[in-house]
Write a protein that holds these residues in place. Structure first.
Motif, PDB file in Angstrom:
ATOM      1  N   VAL A 125       0.837  -1.193   0.000  1.00  0.00           N
ATOM      2  CA  VAL A 125       0.000   0.000   0.000  1.00  0.00           C
ATOM      3  C   VAL A 125       0.876   1.249   0.000  1.00  0.00           C
ATOM      4  CG1 VAL A 125      -2.056  -0.995   1.042  1.00  0.00           C
ATOM      5  CG2 VAL A 125      -0.243  -0.155   2.522  1.00  0.00           C
ATOM      6  N   MET A 126       0.405   2.249  -0.705  1.00  0.00           N
ATOM      7  CA  MET A 126       1.057   3.556  -0.723  1.00  0.00           C
ATOM      8  C   MET A 126       0.187   4.517   0.078  1.00  0.00           C
ATOM      9  SD  MET A 126       2.134   5.945  -3.992  1.00  0.00           S
ATOM     10  CE  MET A 126       0.440   6.247  -4.526  1.00  0.00           C
ATOM     11  N   VAL A 127       0.722   5.067   1.145  1.00  0.00           N
ATOM     12  CA  VAL A 127      -0.067   5.893   2.055  1.00  0.00           C
ATOM     13  C   VAL A 127      -0.061   7.352   1.592  1.00  0.00           C
ATOM     14  CG1 VAL A 127      -0.289   6.733   4.421  1.00  0.00           C
ATOM     15  CG2 VAL A 127       0.405   4.365   3.998  1.00  0.00           C
ATOM     16  N   TYR A 128      -1.235   7.848   1.226  1.00  0.00           N
ATOM     17  CA  TYR A 128      -1.357   9.270   0.919  1.00  0.00           C
ATOM     18  C   TYR A 128      -1.030  10.066   2.189  1.00  0.00           C
ATOM     19  CZ  TYR A 128      -3.997   8.472  -3.454  1.00  0.00           C
ATOM     20  OH  TYR A 128      -4.393   8.113  -4.721  1.00  0.00           O
ATOM     21  N   PRO A 129      -0.204  11.087   2.085  1.00  0.00           N
ATOM     22  CA  PRO A 129       0.129  11.865   3.286  1.00  0.00           C
ATOM     23  C   PRO A 129      -1.064  12.684   3.773  1.00  0.00           C
ATOM     24  CG  PRO A 129       1.044  12.910   1.337  1.00  0.00           C
ATOM     25  CD  PRO A 129       0.466  11.600   0.877  1.00  0.00           C
ATOM     26  N   LEU A 130      -1.167  12.834   5.080  1.00  0.00           N
ATOM     27  CA  LEU A 130      -2.210  13.666   5.669  1.00  0.00           C
ATOM     28  C   LEU A 130      -1.647  15.069   5.857  1.00  0.00           C
ATOM     29  CD1 LEU A 130      -3.778  11.289   8.343  1.00  0.00           C
ATOM     30  CD2 LEU A 130      -4.450  11.656   5.966  1.00  0.00           C
ATOM     31  N   HIS A 131      -2.145  15.989   5.052  1.00  0.00           N
ATOM     32  CA  HIS A 131      -1.626  17.362   5.055  1.00  0.00           C
ATOM     33  C   HIS A 131      -1.725  17.997   6.438  1.00  0.00           C
ATOM     34  CE1 HIS A 131      -0.620  21.287   3.406  1.00  0.00           C
ATOM     35  NE2 HIS A 131      -1.680  21.787   4.003  1.00  0.00           N
ATOM     36  N   ALA A 132      -2.785  17.686   7.179  1.00  0.00           N
ATOM     37  CA  ALA A 132      -3.009  18.312   8.478  1.00  0.00           C
ATOM     38  C   ALA A 132      -1.890  18.004   9.468  1.00  0.00           C
ATOM     39  CB  ALA A 132      -4.346  17.862   9.052  1.00  0.00           C
ATOM     40  N   LEU A 133      -1.209  16.882   9.305  1.00  0.00           N
ATOM     41  CA  LEU A 133      -0.173  16.505  10.265  1.00  0.00           C
ATOM     42  C   LEU A 133       1.010  17.468  10.246  1.00  0.00           C
ATOM     43  CD1 LEU A 133      -0.052  12.616   9.882  1.00  0.00           C
ATOM     44  CD2 LEU A 133      -1.289  13.984  11.565  1.00  0.00           C
ATOM     45  N   ALA A 134       1.239  18.103   9.113  1.00  0.00           N
ATOM     46  CA  ALA A 134       2.392  19.003   9.001  1.00  0.00           C
ATOM     47  C   ALA A 134       2.311  20.168   9.972  1.00  0.00           C
ATOM     48  CB  ALA A 134       2.514  19.524   7.567  1.00  0.00           C
ATOM     49  N   HIS A 164       3.561  16.813  -3.125  1.00  0.00           N
ATOM     50  CA  HIS A 164       3.612  18.270  -3.065  1.00  0.00           C
ATOM     51  C   HIS A 164       2.310  18.852  -2.513  1.00  0.00           C
ATOM     52  CE1 HIS A 164       1.118  18.867  -6.746  1.00  0.00           C
ATOM     53  NE2 HIS A 164       1.682  17.750  -7.141  1.00  0.00           N
ATOM     54  N   GLY A 165       2.435  20.014  -1.891  1.00  0.00           N
ATOM     55  CA  GLY A 165       1.320  20.621  -1.175  1.00  0.00           C
ATOM     56  C   GLY A 165       0.129  20.972  -2.035  1.00  0.00           C
ATOM     57  N   GLU A 166       0.344  21.319  -3.314  1.00  0.00           N
ATOM     58  CA  GLU A 166      -0.773  21.703  -4.174  1.00  0.00           C
ATOM     59  C   GLU A 166      -1.759  20.551  -4.362  1.00  0.00           C
ATOM     60  OE1 GLU A 166       2.288  22.559  -4.609  1.00  0.00           O
ATOM     61  OE2 GLU A 166       2.491  24.514  -5.562  1.00  0.00           O
ATOM     62  N   ALA A 167      -1.297  19.328  -4.180  1.00  0.00           N
ATOM     63  CA  ALA A 167      -2.172  18.161  -4.306  1.00  0.00           C
ATOM     64  C   ALA A 167      -2.658  17.695  -2.939  1.00  0.00           C
ATOM     65  CB  ALA A 167      -1.444  17.030  -5.021  1.00  0.00           C
ATOM     66  N   GLY A 168      -2.458  18.533  -1.921  1.00  0.00           N
ATOM     67  CA  GLY A 168      -2.921  18.192  -0.594  1.00  0.00           C
ATOM     68  C   GLY A 168      -1.970  17.323   0.186  1.00  0.00           C
ATOM     69  N   GLY A 169      -0.695  17.311  -0.221  1.00  0.00           N
ATOM     70  CA  GLY A 169       0.262  16.430   0.418  1.00  0.00           C
ATOM     71  C   GLY A 169       0.984  17.043   1.603  1.00  0.00           C
ATOM     72  N   TYR A 170       1.897  16.276   2.119  1.00  0.00           N
ATOM     73  CA  TYR A 170       2.725  16.634   3.264  1.00  0.00           C
ATOM     74  C   TYR A 170       4.157  16.512   2.772  1.00  0.00           C
ATOM     75  CZ  TYR A 170       4.599  16.125   8.132  1.00  0.00           C
ATOM     76  OH  TYR A 170       5.284  16.253   9.313  1.00  0.00           O
ATOM     77  N   GLU A 171       4.863  17.608   2.715  1.00  0.00           N
ATOM     78  CA  GLU A 171       6.213  17.606   2.156  1.00  0.00           C
ATOM     79  C   GLU A 171       7.200  17.123   3.218  1.00  0.00           C
ATOM     80  OE1 GLU A 171       7.060  21.227   0.059  1.00  0.00           O
ATOM     81  OE2 GLU A 171       4.993  21.398  -0.639  1.00  0.00           O
TER      82      GLU A 171
END
Length: 330
Positions: A125-134, A164-171
């Motif tokens: 599985v590839m875990v999508y990053p949770l932006h809120a955690l940043a 990347h952040g524009e896609a809702g990610g966590y850098e």
């Protein structure tokens, strides 16, 4: 739910390292209805390509936008179509509305999606990053725990995802990359930094210190990311033009620098015609490319979740494909 400690065996690493995994499309009509018949034919065609596996429920396939039933149908179709490894995205489904969900709800959703993927035949599985955690004081620790929980709950190896952040990610900063890849269940790290060369380099350098996969998803920095140390690829371009991507990776691994420069230049030109603002439009542009390639019929080549795009953008994609085809025939 049975939990277990996941330790990475060398077999999956060996099967994936040095290969391309297309982030596959999901054939849909204008209303978002998935065409499973077309999907079966599409999967059979891609399975014949010289790729190492497939990324299902990834952003290119709109995995988080599909209903739970459609996600299940899509993954079952891919599992029936191939014996190659399937890396399946696990994130917060859009029907949960990430903007209003609590962090705890979001973490639970990721875990549930990963468990479902395992039940349906995923290999990792590839875990999508949770932006809120940043933004949280303990965000680093929570991100590590989330990946560990997903591995234990699903029983599958986990691929981290620097988005990347524009896609809702966590850098992910280097320290977090290091801690994620130290987990027993860590398969590697997938990079999709878009245009952040320094962040991409830093993450690759950190990941290289481990024996885990360093996976490039840098469609607009593909060649450079290999030169910086990425050893595997998981990219949207390969969903429609697998050979453009495999040619670059194969040439690099063979140390054929003349072939690498030529193949990289060809891929770069196609990436310029498909990955640009609005970036979310790339999914529809890949559908158009897949139609031109004969991988999808027109009726099932729609992305109802992306922005509306003018005809000129399709003309740009087709023009690039025709130019590349003429050069290849010369």
């Amino acid at each position: 739910m049975t939990e277990q400690v996941v330790d990475i065996s060398g077999e999956l690493l060996r099967r994936l390292r040095g290969t391309v995994l297309p982030a596959v499309l999901t054939p849909m009509d204008e209303r978002g209805t998935v065409d499973l018949g077309v999907l079966r034919a599409y999967a059979a065609k891609l399975d014949a390509a010289p790729v190492g596996g497939f990324a299902v429920w990834a952003h290119t396939g709109r995995g988080l936008y599909l209903s739970a039933a459609d996600r299940a149908h899509v993954l079952r179709t891919w599992r029936a179509a191939t014996d190659k490894p399937l890396v399946v995205g696990a994130g917060v489904p859009r029907d949960l509305a990430p903007a209003t969900a609590s962090v705890e709800q979001a973490e639970a959703a990721v875990e549930t999606m990963a468990v479902t993927a395992a039940e349906l035949g995923a290999d990792a599985v590839m875990v999508y990053p949770l932006h809120a955690l940043a933004a949280l004081p303990d965000g680093h620790a929570r991100a590590v725990r989330l990946h560990e929980r997903v591995a234990r709950a699903s029983g599958l190896p986990v691929l981290g995802f620097f988005l990347h952040g524009e896609a809702g990610g966590y850098e992910y900063p280097p320290a977090l990359v290091r801690d994620l890849l130290a987990l027993p269940g860590a398969l590697g790290l997938k990079l999709a930094t878009l245009d952040r060369a320094m962040a991409c380099q830093d993450a690759i350098r950190t990941a290289q210190a481990t024996d885990r996969l360093v996976v490039t998803g840098e469609d607009r920095m593909f060649g450079p990311s290999l030169m910086w140390g990425a050893d595997t690829a998981l990219v949207g371009i390969a969903a429609a033009r697998a050979e453009l991507t495999t040619a670059v990776l194969d040439a690099w691994r063979a140390a054929d620098h003349t072939a690498f420069v030529r193949a990289s230049a060809r891929l770069d030109r196609f990436a310029e015609a498909t990955f640009y603002s609005p970036i979310e439009g790339y999914v529809q542009r890949m559908h158009w490319a897949a139609v031109w390639e004969g991988l999808l019929p027109e009726a099932a080549a729609h992305d109802p979740f992306g922005p509306p795009l003018p005809q000129g953008e399709r003309d740009r994609v087709v023009s690039c494909l025709e130019e590349l085809a003429r050069e290849g025939a010369a």
